[in-house]
Design a protein around this motif. Structure first.
Motif, PDB file in Angstrom:
ATOM      1  N   ASN A  41       0.804  -1.217   0.000  1.00 32.68           N
ATOM      2  CA  ASN A  41       0.000   0.000   0.000  1.00 32.68           C
ATOM      3  C   ASN A  41       0.841   1.273   0.000  1.00 32.68           C
ATOM      4  N   SER A  42       2.122   1.144  -0.229  1.00 31.40           N
ATOM      5  CA  SER A  42       2.995   2.310  -0.338  1.00 31.40           C
ATOM      6  C   SER A  42       2.695   3.058  -1.629  1.00 31.40           C
ATOM      7  N   LEU A  43       2.902   4.363  -1.593  1.00 29.82           N
ATOM      8  CA  LEU A  43       2.726   5.187  -2.789  1.00 29.82           C
ATOM      9  C   LEU A  43       3.942   5.141  -3.698  1.00 29.82           C
ATOM     10  N   TYR A  44       5.099   5.113  -3.082  1.00 30.88           N
ATOM     11  CA  TYR A  44       6.352   5.240  -3.840  1.00 30.88           C
ATOM     12  C   TYR A  44       7.473   4.759  -2.936  1.00 30.88           C
ATOM     13  N   GLY A  45       8.520   4.254  -3.549  1.00 30.66           N
ATOM     14  CA  GLY A  45       9.669   3.833  -2.762  1.00 30.66           C
ATOM     15  C   GLY A  45      10.928   3.816  -3.595  1.00 30.66           C
ATOM     16  N   VAL A  46      12.039   3.760  -2.901  1.00 34.69           N
ATOM     17  CA  VAL A  46      13.340   3.593  -3.543  1.00 34.69           C
ATOM     18  C   VAL A  46      14.151   2.579  -2.744  1.00 34.69           C
ATOM     19  N   VAL A  47      14.974   1.869  -3.465  1.00 36.85           N
ATOM     20  CA  VAL A  47      15.904   0.912  -2.861  1.00 36.85           C
ATOM     21  C   VAL A  47      17.268   1.190  -3.460  1.00 36.85           C
ATOM     22  N   ALA A  48      18.251   1.361  -2.605  1.00 35.14           N
ATOM     23  CA  ALA A  48      19.626   1.554  -3.069  1.00 35.14           C
ATOM     24  C   ALA A  48      20.355   0.219  -2.960  1.00 35.14           C
ATOM     25  N   THR A  49      21.080  -0.125  -4.021  1.00 39.75           N
ATOM     26  CA  THR A  49      21.836  -1.372  -4.012  1.00 39.75           C
ATOM     27  C   THR A  49      23.289  -1.110  -4.390  1.00 39.75           C
ATOM     28  N   VAL A  50      24.134  -1.981  -3.887  1.00 35.83           N
ATOM     29  CA  VAL A  50      25.532  -2.052  -4.289  1.00 35.83           C
ATOM     30  C   VAL A  50      25.783  -3.519  -4.614  1.00 35.83           C
ATOM     31  N   ASP A  52      24.055  -5.444  -6.404  1.00 38.14           N
ATOM     32  CA  ASP A  52      22.744  -6.101  -6.322  1.00 38.14           C
ATOM     33  C   ASP A  52      22.297  -6.429  -4.901  1.00 38.14           C
ATOM     34  N   GLU A  53      22.975  -5.911  -3.894  1.00 37.57           N
ATOM     35  CA  GLU A  53      22.586  -6.124  -2.498  1.00 37.57           C
ATOM     36  C   GLU A  53      21.984  -4.832  -1.953  1.00 37.57           C
ATOM     37  N   PRO A  54      20.872  -4.910  -1.197  1.00 37.28           N
ATOM     38  CA  PRO A  54      20.261  -3.691  -0.658  1.00 37.28           C
ATOM     39  C   PRO A  54      21.126  -3.051   0.421  1.00 37.28           C
ATOM     40  N   VAL A  55      21.311  -1.738   0.297  1.00 37.41           N
ATOM     41  CA  VAL A  55      22.076  -0.996   1.308  1.00 37.41           C
ATOM     42  C   VAL A  55      21.272   0.171   1.866  1.00 37.41           C
ATOM     43  N   GLY A  56      20.124   0.478   1.261  1.00 38.49           N
ATOM     44  CA  GLY A  56      19.293   1.565   1.750  1.00 38.49           C
ATOM     45  C   GLY A  56      17.911   1.508   1.136  1.00 38.49           C
ATOM     46  N   MET A  57      16.967   2.167   1.810  1.00 40.17           N
ATOM     47  CA  MET A  57      15.599   2.210   1.314  1.00 40.17           C
ATOM     48  C   MET A  57      14.879   3.408   1.889  1.00 40.17           C
ATOM     49  N   GLY A  58      13.747   3.721   1.301  1.00 36.81           N
ATOM     50  CA  GLY A  58      12.832   4.724   1.815  1.00 36.81           C
ATOM     51  C   GLY A  58      11.537   4.599   1.042  1.00 36.81           C
ATOM     52  N   ARG A  59      10.441   4.993   1.673  1.00 37.13           N
ATOM     53  CA  ARG A  59       9.166   4.911   0.973  1.00 37.13           C
ATOM     54  C   ARG A  59       8.225   5.988   1.471  1.00 37.13           C
ATOM     55  N   ILE A  60       7.121   6.148   0.748  1.00 39.00           N
ATOM     56  CA  ILE A  60       6.110   7.150   1.082  1.00 39.00           C
ATOM     57  C   ILE A  60       4.769   6.451   1.196  1.00 39.00           C
ATOM     58  N   VAL A  61       4.019   6.829   2.224  1.00 37.92           N
ATOM     59  CA  VAL A  61       2.632   6.407   2.376  1.00 37.92           C
ATOM     60  C   VAL A  61       1.792   7.673   2.487  1.00 37.92           C
ATOM     61  N   GLY A  62       0.498   7.557   2.278  1.00 36.58           N
ATOM     62  CA  GLY A  62      -0.377   8.720   2.400  1.00 36.58           C
ATOM     63  C   GLY A  62      -1.515   8.669   1.405  1.00 36.58           C
ATOM     64  N   ASP A  63      -2.122   9.835   1.162  1.00 38.46           N
ATOM     65  CA  ASP A  63      -3.264   9.883   0.255  1.00 38.46           C
ATOM     66  C   ASP A  63      -2.871  10.250  -1.179  1.00 38.46           C
ATOM     67  N   ASN A  64      -1.581  10.510  -1.412  1.00 41.37           N
ATOM     68  CA  ASN A  64      -1.033  10.804  -2.739  1.00 41.37           C
ATOM     69  C   ASN A  64      -1.586  12.098  -3.337  1.00 41.37           C
ATOM     70  N   PHE A  65      -2.090  12.959  -2.468  1.00 38.79           N
ATOM     71  CA  PHE A  65      -2.637  14.220  -2.954  1.00 38.79           C
ATOM     72  C   PHE A  65      -2.197  15.384  -2.075  1.00 38.79           C
ATOM     73  N   MET A  66      -2.482  15.310  -0.788  1.00 40.14           N
ATOM     74  CA  MET A  66      -2.179  16.416   0.107  1.00 40.14           C
ATOM     75  C   MET A  66      -1.358  15.989   1.327  1.00 40.14           C
ATOM     76  N   PHE A  67      -1.503  14.741   1.732  1.00 40.28           N
ATOM     77  CA  PHE A  67      -0.812  14.262   2.929  1.00 40.28           C
ATOM     78  C   PHE A  67       0.110  13.101   2.573  1.00 40.28           C
ATOM     79  N   PHE A  68       1.364  13.260   2.972  1.00 38.12           N
ATOM     80  CA  PHE A  68       2.399  12.272   2.679  1.00 38.12           C
ATOM     81  C   PHE A  68       3.182  11.999   3.959  1.00 38.12           C
ATOM     82  N   TYR A  69       3.636  10.778   4.086  1.00 38.41           N
ATOM     83  CA  TYR A  69       4.424  10.406   5.250  1.00 38.41           C
ATOM     84  C   TYR A  69       5.639   9.630   4.770  1.00 38.41           C
ATOM     85  N   ILE A  70       6.812  10.138   5.082  1.00 39.28           N
ATOM     86  CA  ILE A  70       8.050   9.456   4.714  1.00 39.28           C
ATOM     87  C   ILE A  70       8.301   8.369   5.754  1.00 39.28           C
ATOM     88  N   GLN A  71       8.508   7.177   5.274  1.00 38.63           N
ATOM     89  CA  GLN A  71       8.591   6.003   6.132  1.00 38.63           C
ATOM     90  C   GLN A  71       9.806   5.158   5.771  1.00 38.63           C
TER      91      GLN A  71
END
Length: 141
Positions: A41-50, A52-71
């Motif tokens: 149910n995430s709106l958007y995310g990123v995964v950083a790899t080195v 091909d192994e994950p070294v970082g991540m971040g994602r956004i949840v919310g209503d995709n219009f006015m309210f967003f939460y960085i998670q």
């Protein structure tokens, strides 16, 4: 260590990547059945790899219009302090900025881990107390 040869993928972390990075930064163990639904149910995310192994991540949840939460902005401890977190947060904020159509406004929230407040202040996040207080509760079954 210099940060080279990393790739930032614009996608939601997989369940295993999420669990690996979550636990690697010391957030405890995670119920992957619960996180699977949350990730879907995430709106958007990123995964950083080195390599091909994950070294970082971040994602956004919310209503995709006015309210967003960085998670779940998490960087493997051995890759912290190298600028990768900044790259991830910049990707997340760019996603949100693209949704501020016609001079719209977006409210963006997050919780910073203890000691990481200054990192987020560089992006304009501030503690607005005493006039506004961030509050939350945890409901467990």
């Amino acid at each position: 260590m210099a940060l080279t040869d990393y790739i930032i993928h614009e996608r939601i972390p997989s369940i295993s990547e999420h669990q690996y990075l979550w636990e690697a930064v010391g957030w405890g163990s995670i119920n992957t059945e619960r996180s699977e639904g949350s990730l879907k149910n995430s709106l958007y995310g990123v995964v950083a790899t080195v390599n091909d192994e994950p070294v970082g991540m971040g994602r956004i949840v919310g209503d995709n219009f006015m309210f967003f939460y960085i998670q779940d902005v998490a960087i493997l401890p051995s890759y912290q302090g190298l600028g990768l977190g900044k790259q991830i947060v910049n990707h997340l904020l760019e996603y949100i900025k693209k949704r501020c159509l016609n001079n719209g406004i977006a409210f963006v929230g997050l919780f910073a881990s203890e000691g990481k407040e200054a990192f987020y202040e560089k992006f304009g996040f501030n503690n607005h107390s005493p006039h506004m207080t961030g509050m939350f509760t945890v409901i467990e079954d």
